[in-house]
Enzyme design. Structure first.
Site, PDB file in Angstrom:
ATOM      1  CB  VAL A  11      -0.956   0.001   1.217  1.00 39.98           C
ATOM      2  CG1 VAL A  11      -1.653   1.338   1.363  1.00 39.98           C
ATOM      3  CG2 VAL A  11      -1.964  -1.117   1.081  1.00 39.98           C
ATOM      4  CD  GLU A 159      -5.630  -0.208   1.184  1.00 41.65           C
ATOM      5  OE1 GLU A 159      -5.845  -0.354  -0.026  1.00 41.65           O
ATOM      6  OE2 GLU A 159      -5.676  -1.140   2.008  1.00 41.65           O
ATOM      7  CG  PHE A 160     -11.208   2.313  -1.118  1.00 36.99           C
ATOM      8  CD1 PHE A 160     -11.941   1.502  -0.261  1.00 36.99           C
ATOM      9  CD2 PHE A 160     -11.196   3.681  -0.876  1.00 36.99           C
ATOM     10  CE1 PHE A 160     -12.653   2.044   0.806  1.00 36.99           C
ATOM     11  CE2 PHE A 160     -11.905   4.235   0.191  1.00 36.99           C
ATOM     12  CZ  PHE A 160     -12.633   3.418   1.036  1.00 36.99           C
ATOM     13  NE  ARG A 162      -9.677  -3.326  -7.984  1.00 30.50           N
ATOM     14  CZ  ARG A 162     -10.176  -3.253  -9.212  1.00 30.50           C
ATOM     15  NH1 ARG A 162     -10.960  -4.192  -9.657  1.00 30.50           N
ATOM     16  NH2 ARG A 162      -9.880  -2.244 -10.009  1.00 30.50           N
ATOM     17  CB  CYS A 268      -7.468  -6.388   2.519  1.00 32.82           C
ATOM     18  SG  CYS A 268      -6.164  -5.157   2.444  1.00 32.82           S
TER      19      CYS A 268
HETATM   20  C1  UDX Z   1      -0.623  -2.718   5.254  1.00 37.65           C
HETATM   21  C2  UDX Z   1      -1.693  -3.180   6.244  1.00 37.65           C
HETATM   22  O1  UDX Z   1      -1.442  -4.534   6.591  1.00 37.65           O
HETATM   23  C3  UDX Z   1      -3.077  -3.018   5.733  1.00 37.65           C
HETATM   24  O2  UDX Z   1      -4.017  -3.293   6.721  1.00 37.65           O
HETATM   25  C4  UDX Z   1      -3.290  -1.638   5.302  1.00 37.65           C
HETATM   26  O3  UDX Z   1      -4.546  -1.442   4.750  1.00 37.65           O
HETATM   27  C5  UDX Z   1      -2.163  -1.117   4.454  1.00 37.65           C
HETATM   28  O4  UDX Z   1      -0.901  -1.388   4.998  1.00 37.65           O
HETATM   29  P1  UDX Z   1       0.508  -3.755   3.107  1.00 37.65           P
HETATM   30  O5  UDX Z   1       1.066  -2.510   2.524  1.00 37.65           O
HETATM   31  O6  UDX Z   1       0.005  -4.801   2.175  1.00 37.65           O
HETATM   32  O7  UDX Z   1      -0.701  -3.456   4.070  1.00 37.65           O
HETATM   33  O8  UDX Z   1       1.561  -4.403   4.132  1.00 37.65           O
HETATM   34  P2  UDX Z   1       3.109  -4.680   3.932  1.00 37.65           P
HETATM   35  O9  UDX Z   1       3.423  -4.955   2.514  1.00 37.65           O
HETATM   36  O10 UDX Z   1       3.480  -5.659   4.984  1.00 37.65           O
HETATM   37  O11 UDX Z   1       3.781  -3.247   4.263  1.00 37.65           O
HETATM   38  C6  UDX Z   1       3.953  -2.711   5.512  1.00 37.65           C
HETATM   39  C7  UDX Z   1       5.347  -2.071   5.550  1.00 37.65           C
HETATM   40  O12 UDX Z   1       5.516  -1.346   6.751  1.00 37.65           O
HETATM   41  C8  UDX Z   1       6.496  -3.068   5.457  1.00 37.65           C
HETATM   42  O13 UDX Z   1       7.355  -2.727   4.402  1.00 37.65           O
HETATM   43  C9  UDX Z   1       7.199  -2.945   6.815  1.00 37.65           C
HETATM   44  O14 UDX Z   1       8.584  -3.154   6.721  1.00 37.65           O
HETATM   45  C10 UDX Z   1       6.848  -1.513   7.191  1.00 37.65           C
HETATM   46  N1  UDX Z   1       6.919  -1.215   8.633  1.00 37.65           N
HETATM   47  C11 UDX Z   1       6.302  -2.013   9.536  1.00 37.65           C
HETATM   48  C12 UDX Z   1       7.592  -0.072   9.059  1.00 37.65           C
HETATM   49  O15 UDX Z   1       8.144   0.670   8.257  1.00 37.65           O
HETATM   50  N2  UDX Z   1       7.611   0.227  10.400  1.00 37.65           N
HETATM   51  C13 UDX Z   1       7.034  -0.554  11.324  1.00 37.65           C
HETATM   52  O16 UDX Z   1       7.093  -0.248  12.520  1.00 37.65           O
HETATM   53  C14 UDX Z   1       6.356  -1.714  10.885  1.00 37.65           C
HETATM   54  C1  UDX Z   2      -8.978  -5.531  -1.383  1.00 39.12           C
HETATM   55  C2  UDX Z   2      -9.993  -4.423  -1.734  1.00 39.12           C
HETATM   56  O1  UDX Z   2     -10.722  -4.814  -2.921  1.00 39.12           O
HETATM   57  C3  UDX Z   2      -9.301  -3.084  -1.950  1.00 39.12           C
HETATM   58  O2  UDX Z   2     -10.269  -2.077  -2.149  1.00 39.12           O
HETATM   59  C4  UDX Z   2      -8.403  -2.723  -0.757  1.00 39.12           C
HETATM   60  O3  UDX Z   2      -9.156  -2.313   0.355  1.00 39.12           O
HETATM   61  C5  UDX Z   2      -7.488  -3.883  -0.393  1.00 39.12           C
HETATM   62  O4  UDX Z   2      -8.225  -5.112  -0.258  1.00 39.12           O
HETATM   63  P1  UDX Z   2      -7.218  -7.048  -2.692  1.00 39.12           P
HETATM   64  O5  UDX Z   2      -7.222  -7.868  -1.444  1.00 39.12           O
HETATM   65  O6  UDX Z   2      -5.921  -6.606  -3.254  1.00 39.12           O
HETATM   66  O7  UDX Z   2      -8.111  -5.730  -2.498  1.00 39.12           O
HETATM   67  O8  UDX Z   2      -7.946  -7.897  -3.848  1.00 39.12           O
HETATM   68  P2  UDX Z   2      -9.452  -8.120  -4.300  1.00 39.12           P
HETATM   69  O9  UDX Z   2      -9.491  -7.948  -5.772  1.00 39.12           O
HETATM   70  O10 UDX Z   2     -10.421  -7.358  -3.511  1.00 39.12           O
HETATM   71  O11 UDX Z   2      -9.648  -9.681  -4.008  1.00 39.12           O
HETATM   72  C6  UDX Z   2      -9.644 -10.203  -2.681  1.00 39.12           C
HETATM   73  C7  UDX Z   2      -9.899 -11.701  -2.682  1.00 39.12           C
HETATM   74  O12 UDX Z   2     -11.237 -11.978  -3.090  1.00 39.12           O
HETATM   75  C8  UDX Z   2      -9.010 -12.480  -3.665  1.00 39.12           C
HETATM   76  O13 UDX Z   2      -8.615 -13.704  -3.066  1.00 39.12           O
HETATM   77  C9  UDX Z   2      -9.915 -12.747  -4.846  1.00 39.12           C
HETATM   78  O14 UDX Z   2      -9.548 -13.898  -5.570  1.00 39.12           O
HETATM   79  C10 UDX Z   2     -11.252 -12.936  -4.137  1.00 39.12           C
HETATM   80  N1  UDX Z   2     -12.415 -12.663  -4.989  1.00 39.12           N
HETATM   81  C11 UDX Z   2     -12.608 -11.419  -5.504  1.00 39.12           C
HETATM   82  C12 UDX Z   2     -13.335 -13.683  -5.237  1.00 39.12           C
HETATM   83  O15 UDX Z   2     -13.169 -14.815  -4.777  1.00 39.12           O
HETATM   84  N2  UDX Z   2     -14.421 -13.389  -6.019  1.00 39.12           N
HETATM   85  C13 UDX Z   2     -14.655 -12.154  -6.533  1.00 39.12           C
HETATM   86  O16 UDX Z   2     -15.671 -11.989  -7.223  1.00 39.12           O
HETATM   87  C14 UDX Z   2     -13.714 -11.138  -6.279  1.00 39.12           C
END
Ligand code: UDX
Ligand code: UDX
Length: 441
Positions: A11, A159-160, A162, A268
């Site tokens: 994200v 954030e939204f 995907r 998520c």
């Molecule tokens: C994260 C959250 O899990 C999710 O709920 C939210 O909506 C968006 O942020 P994501 O970006 O997918 O999602 O997680 P990840 O790829 O694990 O990134 C988090 C980053 O934060 C990592 O790079 C980690 O190293 C960093 N981090 C974590 C810091 O910089 N400081 C910290 O104290 C902990």
């Molecule tokens: C989700 C949200 O869509 C996005 O807005 C943000 O909040 C982060 O979380 P993401 O998890 O990256 O995004 O993927 P998404 O496309 O939403 O799919 C999530 C899971 O649902 C996947 O495992 C996908 O395969 C599954 N899925 C999705 C289904 O099984 N059926 C569907 O019709 C759509």
């Protein structure tokens, strides 16, 4: 504007690069030194289409910079986005340790007005806790007795994005949600997003946090709903794909997120549904619908495993080919991927797994033991007693299915995503099993 992002994961990094793309000067921070080193040299540590090119462009122009120091990131920026991980605790509640640490670190380094923006998904009322943490940790020079003399704001801007289409989602959002408690914070966030010309919904902090909870949980509900419908379709000889199409034309329903399959995974939906159920419980409400959404999701994976057991008969010593490991296509992310549950269950019964995924194998290797990882789909299919399609990568649409059939020991396909055309595969001599495709298999 000068903005900072703390947390450079799926994200944070997308947000940082896209904010640079729309004209801001961005400093991106992470406490993982290897990650920052890689990013400084232009290497994107995740697979996200379009991100490499944009990063290279803005690194070169100097519009994006990377650091491991929160103090350095926060120094120049007025707006600081927090995008660190918010993992689940054992009880399903969100673990906000990282958020607290970041808030404390920012407070210690504050010498001018800052707007802290929650980007990570956090339970409602986290904004209040961040504000309290800031007040408690500001240096003494910014306090007069109990009063804080340095102004700051906390906002929510969920954030939204995907994974797999995150850059596109950022640039063309359906809406931008801004949860603020002051006019100054609203003005700053409107300015950040002005170049996108998108619909902006302005609310108070708690409402914005709830919009995120409700949106993701509603999407998860849609998926579990169609998966429940699929279960009945199978029993009554109906095709869930056609049911979804027929429902989807109704504008009140819409076709999106009505794809039946092996259930939702990723970083998520599973986590956010758990956290919303927990939040409801804490506030004295039993969120029964969401508990069922979660149960249906687990059942969907189990019933896929039962289907394989039923049709394959003996699992022990069978060779099972797996196409696709990531939790969805166009990502290398394995977090809560259905493939993990399915593969482990079949391995426990003595199956030998041969798997291929276009992007997720480096991550999958860290999580799955005893799997033979193959360099292409055909190597995975070789000598297999059946093939499982677990992630809907385009690459598999282009696969030569005649060649695949000839390589396999038994031409049996379990399609966990209803990805293939059942009729075409039937004509090619495959025994085909999809999800909720009664009368069509
Ligand atoms: C994260 C959250 O899990 C999710 O709920 C939210 O909506 C968006 O942020 P994501 O970006 O997918 O999602 O997680 P990840 O790829 O694990 O990134 C988090 C980053 O934060 C990592 O790079 C980690 O190293 C960093 N981090 C974590 C810091 O910089 N400081 C910290 O104290 C902990
Ligand atoms: C989700 C949200 O869509 C996005 O807005 C943000 O909040 C982060 O979380 P993401 O998890 O990256 O995004 O993927 P998404 O496309 O939403 O799919 C999530 C899971 O649902 C996947 O495992 C996908 O395969 C599954 N899925 C999705 C289904 O099984 N059926 C569907 O019709 C759509």
């Amino acid at each position: 504007m000068d903005v900072a992002i703390v947390g450079s994961g799926y994200v944070g990094l997308v947000t940082a690069v896209c904010l640079a793309h729309i004209g801001h000067s961005v400093v991106c921070c992470d406490n993982n030194e290897d990650k920052i080193k890689a990013l400084k040299s232009g290497h994107v540590p995740i697979y996200e289409p379009g991100l490499d090119d944009l990063l290279a462009k803005y690194l070169k122009s100097g519009r994006i910079a990377f650091t491991t120091s929160i103090g350095e990131a926060a120094k120049k920026a007025t707006v600081i986005f927090i995008a660190v991980g918010t993992p689940s605790k054992k009880n399903g509640d969100a673990d906000l340790t990282y958020i607290e640490n970041v808030a404390r670190e920012i407070a210690k380094n504050m010498d001018s007005y800052k707007l802290l923006v929650e980007k990570s998904t956090v339970p409602a009322q986290t904004g209040d806790r961040i504000a309290r943490t800031i007040r408690l940790n500001l240096p003494a020079r910014h306090k007069q007795g109990k009063n804080v003399t340095l102004e700051f704001d906390v906002a929510s801007n969920p954030e939204f994005l995907r994974e797999g289409s995150a850059v596109e989602d950022f640039m063309h959002p359906d809406r931008i949600v801004i949860g603020v408690e002051s006019k100054r914070a609203e003005r700053l966030l409107r300015e950040v997003y002005k170049p996108l010309k998108a619909t902006v919904v302005v609310t108070n902090l708690a409402t914005a946090e709830m919009i995120k909870h409700a949106s993701n949980s509603f999407l998860a509900t849609k998926i579990s709903f169609i998966n429940s419908v699929a279960q009945i379709c199978e029993r009554v000889g109906a095709d869930v794909e056609k049911v979804a199409e027929g429902m989807g034309y109704d504008k009140r329903i819409g076709r999106a997120f009505l794809n039946a399959g092996i259930g939702y995974g990723g970083s998520c939906f599973p986590k956010d549904v758990d956290a919303f159920v927990c939040l409801a419980e804490k506030s004295g409400y039993d969120f029964k619908i969401l508990k069922s959404v979660r149960d249906v999701n687990e059942h969907q994976r189990e019933s896929f495993i039962r289907l394989i057991e039923d049709k394959l008969w003996i699992i022990k010593d069978k060779t099972i080919a797996v196409w696709g490991l990531a939790f969805k296509s166009n990502t290398d992310d394995m977090r809560s991927a259905a493939s993990l549950t399915v593969i482990e269950a079949l391995q426990n019964e003595g199956a030998n797994i041969q798997a291929y995924d276009p992007q997720a194998m480096p991550n999958a290797k860290k999580m799955l033991k005893g799997v033979k990882f193959c360099h292409d789909p055909y190597a995975a299919a070789k000598g297999a007693d059946c093939l499982l399609l677990l992630t809907e990568w385009d690459e598999f649409k282009q696969a030569d299915m005649i060649k695949t059939r000839e390589l396999m020991r038994q031409a049996v396909i379990f399609d966990g995503r209803n990805f293939f055309d059942a009729k075409v595969l039937g004509e090619l001599g495959f025994e085909y099993y999809g999800i909720g495709r009664g009368g069509n298999a």
